[in-house]
Every structure is written in structure tokens, then in C-alpha cells.
Write an enzyme that holds these catalytic residues in place. Structure first.
Site, PDB file in Angstrom:
ATOM      1  N   TYR A   1       0.810  -1.206   0.000  1.00 52.82           N
ATOM      2  CA  TYR A   1       0.000   0.000   0.000  1.00 52.82           C
ATOM      3  C   TYR A   1       0.850   1.266   0.000  1.00 52.82           C
ATOM      4  O   TYR A   1       0.328   2.353  -0.126  1.00 52.82           O
ATOM      5  CB  TYR A   1      -0.957  -0.030   1.189  1.00 52.82           C
ATOM      6  CG  TYR A   1      -2.050   1.002   1.091  1.00 52.82           C
ATOM      7  CD1 TYR A   1      -2.840   1.091  -0.046  1.00 52.82           C
ATOM      8  CD2 TYR A   1      -2.281   1.893   2.119  1.00 52.82           C
ATOM      9  CE1 TYR A   1      -3.834   2.042  -0.150  1.00 52.82           C
ATOM     10  CE2 TYR A   1      -3.283   2.840   2.026  1.00 52.82           C
ATOM     11  CZ  TYR A   1      -4.054   2.916   0.883  1.00 52.82           C
ATOM     12  OH  TYR A   1      -5.039   3.856   0.780  1.00 52.82           O
TER      13      TYR A   1
ATOM     14  N   TRP B   1       2.925   3.001   2.226  1.00 53.66           N
ATOM     15  CA  TRP B   1       3.186   3.953   3.309  1.00 53.66           C
ATOM     16  C   TRP B   1       4.407   3.579   4.154  1.00 53.66           C
ATOM     17  O   TRP B   1       4.672   4.220   5.158  1.00 53.66           O
ATOM     18  CB  TRP B   1       1.970   4.040   4.227  1.00 53.66           C
ATOM     19  CG  TRP B   1       0.908   4.975   3.747  1.00 53.66           C
ATOM     20  CD1 TRP B   1      -0.264   4.631   3.138  1.00 53.66           C
ATOM     21  CD2 TRP B   1       0.899   6.401   3.840  1.00 53.66           C
ATOM     22  NE1 TRP B   1      -0.994   5.752   2.842  1.00 53.66           N
ATOM     23  CE2 TRP B   1      -0.301   6.854   3.266  1.00 53.66           C
ATOM     24  CE3 TRP B   1       1.788   7.339   4.353  1.00 53.66           C
ATOM     25  CZ2 TRP B   1      -0.643   8.196   3.190  1.00 53.66           C
ATOM     26  CZ3 TRP B   1       1.444   8.679   4.272  1.00 53.66           C
ATOM     27  CH2 TRP B   1       0.249   9.097   3.698  1.00 53.66           C
TER      28      TRP B   1
END
Length: 739
Positions: A109, A111
Site C-alpha cells: 500500500y 506507506w
């Protein structure tokens, strides 16, 4: 003391590690408003949750690949790097050869690090692309619904989200700011890649100094800084669209809408106006019954909006709900009816207070990044549909006008991100994670995602390697010096993938013969020659040119709608979209409509409306064990805010450990009694590490993760976005033994 530069998603800093691994952190000297989240880094290097050696789940090691409900409950066996990489490479080759590359899901994802080279998502995708590709995800949990619906309305979501009207234009020209979802200051410190200069707090302070009126439309008063003297409209959660329709109806009946603007710059307004009056009129009285905002206040707000230079802003949070397309569409429609889109300080904004770079001065220079290559596999899923994919391979679903089937996934490879933070209905996600044959995870910490993996590969944090970082439009490129040695046997993602690439015969394609440091020099030098990389590295930062103009969203379009036509089928703002109407979705028709949340059917059993918003003590679930995050806990659990009347009715006082529950699950939290949430609402931030207590008869998260309570459904057949912002629950004092 030798302080060296580094950066994070919540800001740049200087740091030094002592002999025990404890960090000294000093904010970057150019930052006018550094965040307290930096303190969470001080214990990261030596936190007890660090993974220090490759580990294989015992059941997978002994029995081989296969579906297994013991994931999340099994023990692990530490192995050498050679054994871990051999097993991983062998399994990747087996899945690829027997089932094809579409059977591999690349789940990063993005991050994990603010660094642009050691960016886990880029590293994973580059690696998987070199071995033939993978099933990918599309859009984001943050504003995935907007990414799909905005192109149908105005043609380009990037322009709205990343090039919206600047704060400079707002503070200089706006007379009334109507903030649906507020402008929550807690979020403005965070941006992917970091923000060296946090300027949004200063712009928020300027709202008061400039005498700008603010109407806060939110069930939570702290969705706007307390220093701003705002009119608080404590709306019933999930009813913003009904309020917008009530305002729109008032504008029409009192002749306050801008017919010329609607005729010249928009299409499909007549269909929308008919909807306002068809059947039950969507007037202020109708809206009041739904929103619980007095009808007189709705009418007064409509008149004030028409008489003022008005900016309508809608937070990203409002589209993370069932039918989340509607508040975005209705907000733009309302702004169009006022006729102020494209005027300085007027019109529509999306995401002020949702991210640190929305509306701020920024550099347009761009920053260097690792090339990911081309994915030969065209299969993808909307990012929030991962559990559906794993549980129901081959099942049909609708998405943005197409009919698709979920692919059959045999191997999940996750590097960067924690789905057991940001996904919904975590007990269902646990069941879904039991389905693949193999799950591989790169992680610095024993998160819930790591504890549900078969092969766990320990990776370094951004403090334990070299990189450079900058956020979108950041004012500086930061040289991220290595602050400390890697914990235990941890390696960076690049080294891990290089080892796998060598075993799979694609090392040259993946590494191009470069070390990590050589990649940094190569990427920088291809981007810029002056100053040289060595000069940049020695200086610790490179200041980038910043655009300080009063940028106005859609100003060019307003000035000449023919020359600067929008990239929509009509070239205009599509208040009614024939394209979307043609999809035939009952849950997302061709223009904004009011649709009552399906969860309201359970209001009798679960009378409290839970807001699961972003925390103010950390980014998502990152560094939940850090000092700032831990200081926000109550009785060792995540804090839940509850209105005094609701607390009294349940015998709850400050500091009590309470059980929050509905039909999907339950969690424990520490009560904070507060009148800053409206009656009937409780607020429990996301990000507490999912900590299931498996010894009990019913599912229970001991730490207070609200996503055990949120439903795993898409926003609609159009966007299939995340709906994790709201849930209906009940709260009671916990009387059992505290886990």
C-alpha cells in the site's frame, strides 16, 4: 552530538542514535509547525515488536503451502536468510509455473517509508514485474471513491485533489467557508513522502485573523481547531447529502442559484432540479428531519452562502462511507449552483484538512523515483475489495461500468502497509487470509499482518538505510542519512528482492547492476546535475522552488470553457452524467441523490453511531508503541469519546474500560466523556494494532481497533471504495477479566 538529516511521512528532522539505540530527534529548522508525531520515532529502533530474523510459520514449514486457518494463531521458526530466500523463490516459481502470474497478488500500500528509492510499493512492483507480473490493486483507501467519481463529474481527480484552490486564495478572498467534515488539523502534518514546512496550521490561524466565517458541518467539534470561532452544525453522521439537497432546494425556491453559470459551464442541471422537487420535495424541512439540523438554520446557511464569496469543502472522510460518491457529487453541484467555481476564494475544495499538502504552496519540480517497469498482467481489483477476492475467487462484481471477476489468488506478497489496520471487518479479513496457499510479508515489526503470514522477512526502517525523500510538492528534497545499524538481521527491501531476483534468474533486470547507493546517485543525477549528488548529500537537503501564487481551481475553465474544456464527455461540469446513468446502478444513479445508509436498519439494537476517523497521535497504525501514541491511550487501550448523556445512560465514566460491539465483532477501549461529540455519536480512531483474543468464545480486539466493527462493503457498484468511516454500535462497561 552528530545530528544527521532524515524525513518521515509526517515531517523532516535531524536525528542521532545513542549506544542503546534510543534516538534524539530535532525537527527540521525550516519547519514552522513541527509535529509531535516525531516523538514516536524515538523508541522505534529497539521496540520489543521488532522482527530481527527471517521467520517461517511452523504449520507452513512442516506441512507445506496450502489454505490454513491457523494463520494469526501459529508459532514461528527463525531461519537463515539463505533458507528464507530459497523457500520464497521456490514458492514464487511454483505458483507462477502452475497457475500463472495473475495468481500472485502484490499487496503493497506504499506507506512504509518516506524514501523515494526504498519505497516498498515501488520495490515490490518492480520485482514482480521482472518475474512476469502480478494482480494489482487500484485506487486508495483514503480517497478511492473520489478517484472514480470525480472523472465523471469534472474529468480529472488529480486537479481537484492535488491542485485545488490554494489557502492563499482562501484567506485573501473567501468570506464564508462551509466545511463538510470540517478541516481537521490533526491530519495536516501527514503527506506521502513528508512535508518539510508544515504551513497549513498557519493558514488555519489566518482564517480567524482574516475574519472569515466558518460553518463546521460535522458531528465532532474538534474537526475544526477550537481557536476558530465557527458555527457548529452537529449533523447526524452520514446525512451531509441531505443537508446539501436542502440548501440546494432553498437556493432554487428563493431564486438564489446562478442560472447563467449552470447554463454555460454545466450539463444535466435540469434533471437534478427535477429530482429536488419530484415526489417529496427535498426542502429544508425534509432535510432537517434527516440531518437533525433545524430547518431555519439550513435556510439561513443557504442565504448566507449565496450572499458571500463561499468556498465549499468536503473532507475525504465523507467518501469513505456507503454511497460515498454522493457527498462529492452533491458538493460540486451545490458550488455550481452558487456560480462561484473558478473565482478566487470561491467554489469547491476536496480534502482541506485531510492531508498536509492540500491547498499549500508547493514545488512543481517533481522528485526522482524508482522505475517500476510494466506489469504484463492486466488483472486488478479495487484496493478495498481484497477480502472479497480471497474469499470468492471467480465471483462477478461491478466496477465503474464494467463487469469483472475476482481472480484466483494463490500467493499474497505484501511489502509496505498493514491491511489489518486499514481494511474493514477484520474478523472477515482473518478468514480471507486463511485462503491463499502462501503469504509473504516484509515488515520491521510484528504487526497483525506479519502474524498472519507464512514467510516473514525483517526489513529495515528508514532510519537504518540511506535514501532521499520528499512529499508531493515538498519544499525540500531531504538526504536521508543512515542513523543507526539495522536491527538484528534486518535487510532493506531492495536487498531482499535482489536476492530473490538472483535465485529466479532476473537479477540483472531488477538491479541493473547497481547497489542501493548507486541507485540513489543514478536517480538523482538523471533528475538534476546541479548541485551534484555528493554536494546534495553533504548539505543534507536541497531547497526546491515553491509556487506561492493564489492558485484557483478551474479558473482557466471559467475564463474560457471552450479552450479549457474539462475532460468530460460534454467538456462541462456534469451535474448529471449520462455515462454513469447508463451503468444502471441503483446505488449510484446519474446525478446526486439522497440514499439512506443500509446500516440504519440496525439502529434499534445499535443506537450509537461510531466515527472511525484518523488518529491524532500517529500515522495510521505506524509506531503505535511510540511515546506520543501511547500517551493518548486510556487504560492501555485506544480512547473512545462519548457524549456525557450517552455515558450517563450507560453508567460510564472517564477512564472506564468499555466494550464496543455490534454483529461483526467487539473491541475494548478506554472511555473519554466529552461534549465535543454530538449525542448519539462515539468516536474511536483507527490504528490501534489489531490484537484478537482467541481464547474467548466471541471475537474481541483487546487494543481497540474499530475495524472489527466496520462493514466490508463497497461504497457502490461505481467505485467499490472503502466504507470504514462509519458503523452502528453499542457500548457497555467491560466486566470481564482484562486481556
Amino acid at each position: 552530538m552528530t545530528l544527521r538529516p532524515n524525513t518521515s511521512h509526517w515531517g523532516a528532522f535531524l536525528a542521532e542514535a545513542d549506544a542503546d539505540g534510543r534516538l534524539t530527534i530535532v525537527p527540521h529548522p525550516a519547519d514552522p509547525a513541527p509535529t509531535p508525531l516525531l516523538d514516536n520515532l524515538t523508541t522505534a529502533l529497539t521496540h520489543p515488536s521488532r522482527i530481527t530474523a527471517p521467520a517461517i510459520r511452523r504449520g507452513w514449514l512442516e506441512n507445506g503451502p496450502g489454505s490454513d486457518d491457523r494463520r494469526g494463531r501459529d508459532s514461528y521458526v527463525e531461519v537463515s536468510w539463505d533458507e528464507a530466500l530459497d523457500l520464497t523463490a521456490r514458492e514464487l516459481a511454483r505458483i507462477r509455473d502452475e497457475h500463472g502470474n495473475q495468481a500472485i497478488y502484490g499487496g503493497s500500500y506504499g506507506w512504509a517509508s518516506a524514501g523515494r528509492f526504498h519505497h516498498a510499493q515501488s520495490q515490490l512492483r518492480r520485482f514482480l514485474n521482472t518475474i512476469g507480473g502480478f494482480t494489482a490493486s487500484r485506487n486508495t483507501y483514503s480517497f478511492g471513491t473520489s478517484q472514480v467519481v470525480l472523472p465523471h463529474i469534472v474529468g480529472d481527480y488529480q486537479q481537484v485533489v492535488h491542485r485545488g484552490t490554494s489557502w492563499r486564495s482562501i484567506t485573501a478572498n473567501t468570506e464564508l467557508l462551509v466545511a463538510f467534515g470540517g478541516v481537521p488539523a490533526k491530519n495536516v502534518f501527514v503527506t506521502p513522502g513528508g512535508v518539510t514546512r508544515h504551513t497549513t496550521p498557519g493558514h488555519l490561524a489566518e482564517l480567524s485573523r482574516a475574519g472569515i466565517e466558518v460553518a463546521l458541518v460535522s458531528p465532532i467539534r474538534t474537526d475544526l481547531p477550537s481557536t476558530i470561532d465557527a458555527q457548529w452544525l452537529p449533523i447526524r453522521p452520514g446525512t451531509d447529502v441531505a443537508l446539501m439537497l436542502g440548501i440546494a432546494h432553498t437556493l432554487v425556491t428563493e431564486g438564489l442559484h446562478d442560472k447563467d453559470f449552470l447554463d454555460r459551464y454545466c450539463t444535466g442541471y435540469a434533471e437534478f432540479e427535477r429530482y429536488l422537487f419530484d415526489g417529496v420535495p427535498k426542502d429544508a424541512t425534509w432535510a432537517s428531519a434527516i440531518t437533525e439540523i433545524p430547518a431555519a438554520d439550513i435556510v439561513a446557511l443557504a442565504r448566507k452562502m449565496a450572499a458571500s464569496r463561499t468556498m465549499i469543502t468536503v473532507t475525504w472522510s465523507l467518501q469513505r462511507t456507503e454511497y460515498g460518491e454522493q457527498p462529492i457529487w452533491a458538493g460540486i453541484t451545490l458550488a455550481a449552483m452558487l456560480g462561484q467555481i473558478g473565482l478566487p476564494g470561491g467554489g469547491f475544495g476536496h480534502g482541506y484538512g485531510s492531508m498536509g499538502d492540500v491547498g499549500t504552496d508547493g514545488s512543481r519540480a517533481g522528485v526522482p523515483a524508482l522505475p517500476q517497469g510494466v506489469n504484463p498482467v492486466t488483472e486488478f481489483i479495487p484496493v478495498a475489495r481484497i477480502a472479497d477476492m480471497l474469499l470468492h475467487p471467480g465471483e462477478e462484481y461491478s466496477y465503474n461500468g464494467s463487469e469483472r471477476r475476482y481472480p484466483g489468488i494463490r500467493l499474497v506478497y505484501w511489502a509496505g502497509g498493514n491491511p489489518f489496520h486499514h481494511h474493514q471487518d477484520l474478523n472477515r479479513l482473518r478468514r480471507a487470509f486463511g485462503r491463499p496457499e502462501t503469504i509473504v510479508v516484509h515488515e520491521p515489526f510484528w504487526t497483525a499482518t506479519a502474524r498472519h503470514a507464512d514467510i516473514v522477512l525483517p526489513v529495515t526502517t528508514s532510519l537504518e538505510r540511506e535514501d532521499f525523500g520528499a512529499g508531493r510538492g515538498d519544499s525540500h528534497l531531504i538526504a536521508m542519512h543512515q542513523i543507526a545499524a539495522p536491527a538484528g538481521l534486518a535487510r532493506d527491501d531492495y536487498a531482499i528482492f535482489a536476492g530473490l531476483a538472483a535465485r529466479l534468474g532476473v537479477e540483472d533486470a531488477y538491479t541493473e547492476g547497481r547497489t542501493a547507493r548507486e541507485w540513489l546517485e543514478h536517480l538523482y543525477s538523471a533528475w538534476r546535475t546541479e548541485p551534484s549528488f555528493s554536494e546534495f548529500w553533504e548539505a543534507g537537503a536541497l531547497e526546491l522552488p515553491v509556487d506561492e501564487s493564489e492558485h484557483v481551481l478551474f479558473a482557466d475553465f471559467r475564463a474560457d470553457p471552450e479552450r479549457a474544456a474539462l475532460p468530460t464527455p460534454s467538456g462541462r461540469i456534469e451535474i448529471t452524467s449520462k455515462t454513469v446513468a447508463g451503468f444502471g446502478y441503483a446505488d449510484c444513479p446519474g446525478h446526486p441523490v439522497w440514499l439512506a445508509p443500509s446500516s440504519w436498519a440496525d439502529a434499534g439494537r445499535f443506537p450509537l453511531h461510531l466515527i472511525a476517523n484518523q488518529p491524532n497521535t500517529r500515522l495510521h497504525s505506524q509506531l503505535d508503541g511510540g511515546p506520543t501514541s501511547q500517551a493518548g491511550k486510556v487504560a492501555g487501550r485506544e480512547a473512545i469519546r462519548i457524549h456525557p448523556a450517552d455515558a450517563t445512560a450507560r453508567g460510564i465514566t472517564d477512564g472506564d474500560v468499555v466494550r464496543v460491539f455490534n454483529d461483526l465483532g467487539a473491541c475494548l477501549a478506554g472511555a473519554v466523556v466529552s461534549a465535543e461529540v454530538r449525542q448519539g455519536v462515539v468516536q474511536l480512531p483507527t490504528g490501534a494494532w489489531f490484537s484478537p483474543v482467541d481464547s474467548l468464545d466471541e471475537p474481541l480486539c483487546a487494543a481497540g481497533n474499530p475495524n472489527v466493527l466496520t462493514a466490508d462493503r463497497g461504497t457502490s457498484n461505481l467505485a467499490q471504495g472503502c466504507t470504514g468511516q462509519h458503523a452502528l454500535v453499542e457500548v457497555e462497561i467491560y466486566s470481564g477479566e482484562l486481556p
